[in-house]
Write a protein that holds these residues in place. Structure first.
Motif, mmCIF file in Angstrom:
data_model
loop_
_atom_site.group_PDB
_atom_site.id
_atom_site.type_symbol
_atom_site.label_atom_id
_atom_site.label_comp_id
_atom_site.label_asym_id
_atom_site.label_seq_id
_atom_site.Cartn_x
_atom_site.Cartn_y
_atom_site.Cartn_z
ATOM 1 N N LEU A 98 -27.212 -10.798 -21.497
ATOM 2 C CA LEU A 98 -27.531 -11.900 -20.584
ATOM 3 C C LEU A 98 -28.820 -11.607 -19.825
ATOM 4 O O LEU A 98 -29.658 -12.504 -19.637
ATOM 5 C CB LEU A 98 -26.373 -12.112 -19.609
ATOM 6 N N PHE A 99 -29.000 -10.364 -19.393
ATOM 7 C CA PHE A 99 -30.226 -9.961 -18.697
ATOM 8 C C PHE A 99 -31.442 -10.207 -19.585
ATOM 9 O O PHE A 99 -32.447 -10.777 -19.150
ATOM 10 C CB PHE A 99 -30.138 -8.483 -18.317
ATOM 11 N N GLU A 100 -31.350 -9.776 -20.838
ATOM 12 C CA GLU A 100 -32.464 -9.936 -21.772
ATOM 13 C C GLU A 100 -32.771 -11.407 -22.020
ATOM 14 O O GLU A 100 -33.936 -11.811 -22.123
ATOM 15 C CB GLU A 100 -32.134 -9.241 -23.097
ATOM 16 N N ILE B 195 -27.331 -5.929 -28.996
ATOM 17 C CA ILE B 195 -27.213 -5.557 -27.586
ATOM 18 C C ILE B 195 -25.718 -5.625 -27.282
ATOM 19 O O ILE B 195 -25.183 -6.698 -26.990
ATOM 20 C CB ILE B 195 -28.015 -6.497 -26.660
ATOM 21 N N PRO B 196 -25.003 -4.517 -27.356
ATOM 22 C CA PRO B 196 -23.538 -4.531 -27.286
ATOM 23 C C PRO B 196 -22.943 -4.911 -25.939
ATOM 24 O O PRO B 196 -21.797 -5.347 -25.867
ATOM 25 C CB PRO B 196 -23.149 -3.097 -27.670
ATOM 26 N N SER B 197 -23.687 -4.755 -24.864
ATOM 27 C CA SER B 197 -23.196 -5.109 -23.530
ATOM 28 C C SER B 197 -23.521 -6.567 -23.220
ATOM 29 O O SER B 197 -24.677 -6.990 -23.343
ATOM 30 C CB SER B 197 -23.827 -4.202 -22.472
ATOM 31 N N SER C 200 -31.557 1.367 -16.670
ATOM 32 C CA SER C 200 -30.908 2.379 -15.822
ATOM 33 C C SER C 200 -30.189 1.777 -14.614
ATOM 34 O O SER C 200 -29.418 2.454 -13.945
ATOM 35 C CB SER C 200 -31.945 3.398 -15.336
ATOM 36 N N TYR C 201 -30.444 0.494 -14.327
ATOM 37 C CA TYR C 201 -29.775 -0.148 -13.197
ATOM 38 C C TYR C 201 -28.318 -0.457 -13.531
ATOM 39 O O TYR C 201 -27.964 -0.691 -14.690
ATOM 40 C CB TYR C 201 -30.490 -1.443 -12.803
ATOM 41 N N SER C 202 -27.465 -0.497 -12.518
ATOM 42 C CA SER C 202 -26.053 -0.834 -12.696
ATOM 43 C C SER C 202 -25.906 -2.327 -12.981
ATOM 44 O O SER C 202 -26.853 -3.113 -12.768
ATOM 45 C CB SER C 202 -25.264 -0.494 -11.430
ATOM 46 N N ASP C 203 -24.737 -2.729 -13.449
ATOM 47 C CA ASP C 203 -24.498 -4.142 -13.738
ATOM 48 C C ASP C 203 -24.681 -4.998 -12.481
ATOM 49 O O ASP C 203 -25.227 -6.111 -12.545
ATOM 50 C CB ASP C 203 -23.082 -4.345 -14.292
ATOM 51 N N PHE C 204 -24.233 -4.494 -11.333
ATOM 52 C CA PHE C 204 -24.381 -5.246 -10.078
ATOM 53 C C PHE C 204 -25.860 -5.531 -9.793
ATOM 54 O O PHE C 204 -26.244 -6.666 -9.502
ATOM 55 C CB PHE C 204 -23.770 -4.453 -8.916
ATOM 56 N N SER C 205 -26.692 -4.504 -9.886
ATOM 57 C CA SER C 205 -28.129 -4.672 -9.629
ATOM 58 C C SER C 205 -28.769 -5.600 -10.657
ATOM 59 O O SER C 205 -29.661 -6.383 -10.326
ATOM 60 C CB SER C 205 -28.841 -3.317 -9.639
ATOM 61 N N MET D 236 -28.047 -22.392 -20.786
ATOM 62 C CA MET D 236 -28.917 -21.940 -21.874
ATOM 63 C C MET D 236 -28.874 -20.431 -22.034
ATOM 64 O O MET D 236 -28.829 -19.912 -23.154
ATOM 65 C CB MET D 236 -30.370 -22.364 -21.609
ATOM 66 N N SER D 237 -28.891 -19.738 -20.924
ATOM 67 C CA SER D 237 -28.911 -18.274 -20.956
ATOM 68 C C SER D 237 -27.585 -17.711 -21.454
ATOM 69 O O SER D 237 -27.567 -16.753 -22.239
ATOM 70 C CB SER D 237 -29.231 -17.724 -19.563
ATOM 71 N N ILE D 238 -26.476 -18.304 -21.004
ATOM 72 C CA ILE D 238 -25.156 -17.820 -21.427
ATOM 73 C C ILE D 238 -24.979 -18.004 -22.931
ATOM 74 O O ILE D 238 -24.567 -17.081 -23.644
ATOM 75 C CB ILE D 238 -24.037 -18.537 -20.652
ATOM 76 N N PHE D 239 -25.297 -19.193 -23.426
ATOM 77 C CA PHE D 239 -25.181 -19.438 -24.867
ATOM 78 C C PHE D 239 -26.280 -18.696 -25.635
ATOM 79 O O PHE D 239 -26.059 -18.219 -26.748
ATOM 80 C CB PHE D 239 -25.255 -20.940 -25.168
ATOM 81 N N GLY D 240 -27.460 -18.595 -25.031
ATOM 82 C CA GLY D 240 -28.579 -17.934 -25.702
ATOM 83 C C GLY D 240 -28.395 -16.446 -25.889
ATOM 84 O O GLY D 240 -28.995 -15.852 -26.786
ATOM 85 N N CYS D 241 -27.558 -15.829 -25.046
ATOM 86 C CA CYS D 241 -27.351 -14.384 -25.168
ATOM 87 C C CYS D 241 -26.308 -14.035 -26.230
ATOM 88 O O CYS D 241 -26.185 -12.867 -26.621
ATOM 89 C CB CYS D 241 -26.938 -13.783 -23.829
ATOM 90 N N LEU D 242 -25.552 -15.028 -26.697
ATOM 91 C CA LEU D 242 -24.475 -14.762 -27.653
ATOM 92 C C LEU D 242 -24.954 -14.138 -28.967
ATOM 93 O O LEU D 242 -24.286 -13.233 -29.488
ATOM 94 C CB LEU D 242 -23.680 -16.041 -27.916
ATOM 95 N N PRO D 243 -26.090 -14.580 -29.547
ATOM 96 C CA PRO D 243 -26.560 -13.903 -30.771
ATOM 97 C C PRO D 243 -26.814 -12.410 -30.580
ATOM 98 O O PRO D 243 -26.502 -11.603 -31.461
ATOM 99 C CB PRO D 243 -27.858 -14.645 -31.108
ATOM 100 N N PHE D 244 -27.372 -12.019 -29.426
ATOM 101 C CA PHE D 244 -27.581 -10.596 -29.134
ATOM 102 C C PHE D 244 -26.240 -9.865 -29.074
ATOM 103 O O PHE D 244 -26.092 -8.773 -29.625
ATOM 104 C CB PHE D 244 -28.284 -10.418 -27.786
#
Length: 495
Positions: A100-102, A93-95, A444-449, A79-87
């Motif tokens: 996905l975080f949002e 949200i270009p990243s 401000s957190y890195s992608d890993f965090s 759900m989250s992977i597909f749900g982030c696609l509109p952003f």
């Protein structure tokens, strides 16, 4: 493991997500926005994948708790992977990591954001962002059980894996009707709050977005300052409904049946309201001199207490500027959380009740070694299995919390920021303190965090174990072994 039923349910989840995305498309059409194309592409992908996964109905529809946990964890990830696609596709949200975080923050009703400017979002994207809270609040699999008949007599395993709290039961004999009752109550309370917010001067879309964020105890605001600039009336309405959505929904069912005495006697609910009153009183006394007026002090105190204990995460003031005592109270409330069976996160009041009673029982056993003390909640004895599972939950929670804190500390941010960032994500709160405070964000957190914190959000919403089981090697080893055995049997039959 019955992988066919897992695949079948995941397909239905994707089809439901595709159907739900039609609503932000309608919003986009009304406001004539370009983001419509991003939703249409995502709807097509969800629908195609969902149809392909549900074309063949599994012969065996029985699934046990293991399948329920795996299905739940995979459902939320998909759900989250597909749900982030509109952003991401709309580039609002270009990243991809940020998108996905949002989205995970939305579905898990955490409300932790990487956005510093939310008022610049298009209306359709803003609606989808808030709508993810409402979807995730009650749970998409609970919705699935309400609308799609799944036979096999083991549907309770899906609800147990997704619903928050140490125990999940049926309100009525059939799980499908239980799910429907929960959603009827959930929908009705959302509509009621929307109407009350309209009386406060909000536009319909703003009122609906706010109500969905409150209902799911999510915390995505529609303004950059969350609720600071809204009227006292709106702040009081949101405060009341945050508290109401943190109550165990079983109590509402008892009220609907007019069993008011039973609803009032629910021990967890009484403790929940007692904690809110006590925390509000402490903060009120602590900040009164700096605020100046009784009404404003009471409003700010109760709003933030309700927001944190229910894990909603709205803010009506920059509480990071409050005295240490008030901030400490809020941090404690982050871990306490709301009631089991509500849309709130955190460890849950019921678990703390059981743990405290277990501690007192141990103390009594030292004083009176021959005495037999039975732990009871609401007049009923708590079995040893429940006490054991609660203890294991606390141990597992602390292990994940500690590991996450160490991993994100690699970046070198201060301990208050890191500690409250993990607390805010694993408890599905939203804002923390210092660099992730109510006026800041997680950008401000890195992608890993961010991926560590995303794991925490999912683990907190799914009560830890469904997500842990997903990463257990033996589960996938059993699946591979089963597939190999099935292939051998086919070859033997052909030969």
């Amino acid at each position: 493991m019955n992988s066919s039923i897992v695949r079948y349910i995941l397909g239905h989840v994707l089809k439901i997500e595709a159907a739900l995305m039609v609503i932000p498309v309608i919003v986009g059409v009304i406001y004539r926005e370009k983001a419509i194309s991003a939703f249409l592409i995502t709807i097509a992908l969800c629908a195609v994948c969902g149809i392909l996964m549900t074309i063949k109905k599994p012969a065996n529809t029985v699934f046990y708790l293991k399948e329920g946990c795996i299905t739940t964890a995979l459902s939320w990830i998909l759900m989250s992977i597909f749900g982030c696609l509109p952003f991401f596709i709309s580039r609002e949200i270009p990243s991809f990591t940020d998108a996905l975080f949002e989205t995970i923050s939305g579905f898990t009703t955490t409300g932790a954001s990487i956005l510093s400017e939310v008022e610049g979002l298009s209306q359709s994207i803003m609606f989808w962002r808030c709508f993810t809270h409402w979807i995730g609040g009650m749970g998409v699999l609970v919705f699935l059980l309400a609308v799609i008949p799944l036979t096999g007599g083991s549907n309770i395993n899906l609800m147990k894996a997704e619903s928050p709290g140490p125990s999940v039961g049926k309100l009525v004999p059939k799980i499908r009707y239980t799910a429907r009752i929960l959603y009827i109550i959930y929908f009705g309370m959302t509509v009621l709050q929307t109407i009350l917010l309209l009386f406060g001067g909000m536009t319909f879309l703003d009122a609906l977005n706010t109500a969905m964020g409150t209902a799911g105890t999510g915390g995505f605001g529609i303004r950059n300052d969350s609720f600071t600039s809204f009227s006292p009336y709106i702040q009081w309405v949101v405060t009341i409904f945050m508290i109401l959505f943190g109550v165990n929904f079983n109590a509402y069912y008892l009220i609907v049946l007019r069993q008011f005495k039973k609803a009032v006697k629910v021990e967890e609910v009484r403790c929940y309201f007692g904690i809110i009153l006590a925390a509000t009183a402490i903060i009120f006394v602590n900040i009164y001199r700096s605020v100046g007026t009784v009404e404003l002090t009471l409003r700010q105190s109760m709003f933030q207490v309700a927001s944190i204990i229910t894990t909603t995460g709205f803010s009506s003031v920059d509480f990071d500027m409050w005295p240490s005592l008030s901030k400490s109270v809020l941090v404690v409330l982050m871990f306490v959380g709301a009631c089991a069976g509500s849309t709130g996160g955190g460890i849950k009041v019921s678990r703390f009740i059981i743990v405290i009673k277990t501690i007192f029982r141990e103390i009594q056993s030292y004083i009176h070694p021959k005495s037999v003390k039975v732990i009871k909640t609401e007049g009923k004895p708590v079995d040893s299995e429940t006490c054991r599972s609660v203890s294991i939950y606390f141990i597992t929670f602390m292990m994940i919390f500690t590991a996450s804190l160490l991993l994100i500390s690699i970046e070198g941010k201060d301990i208050v920021t890191n500690f409250t960032a993990v607390a805010a994500t694993i408890n599905n709160i939203g804002p923390g303190l210092s660099a992730v405070g109510p006026t800041q964000n997680f950008g401000s957190y890195s992608d890993f965090s961010k991926y560590v914190l995303m794991f925490d959000m999912l683990a907190g919403r799914l009560e830890l174990f469904p997500l842990i089981i997903l990463f257990t090697p033996s589960v996938w080893k059993d699946l591979v072994t089963k597939k190999v055995s099935e292939r051998k049997m086919r070859r033997i039959r052909r030969g």
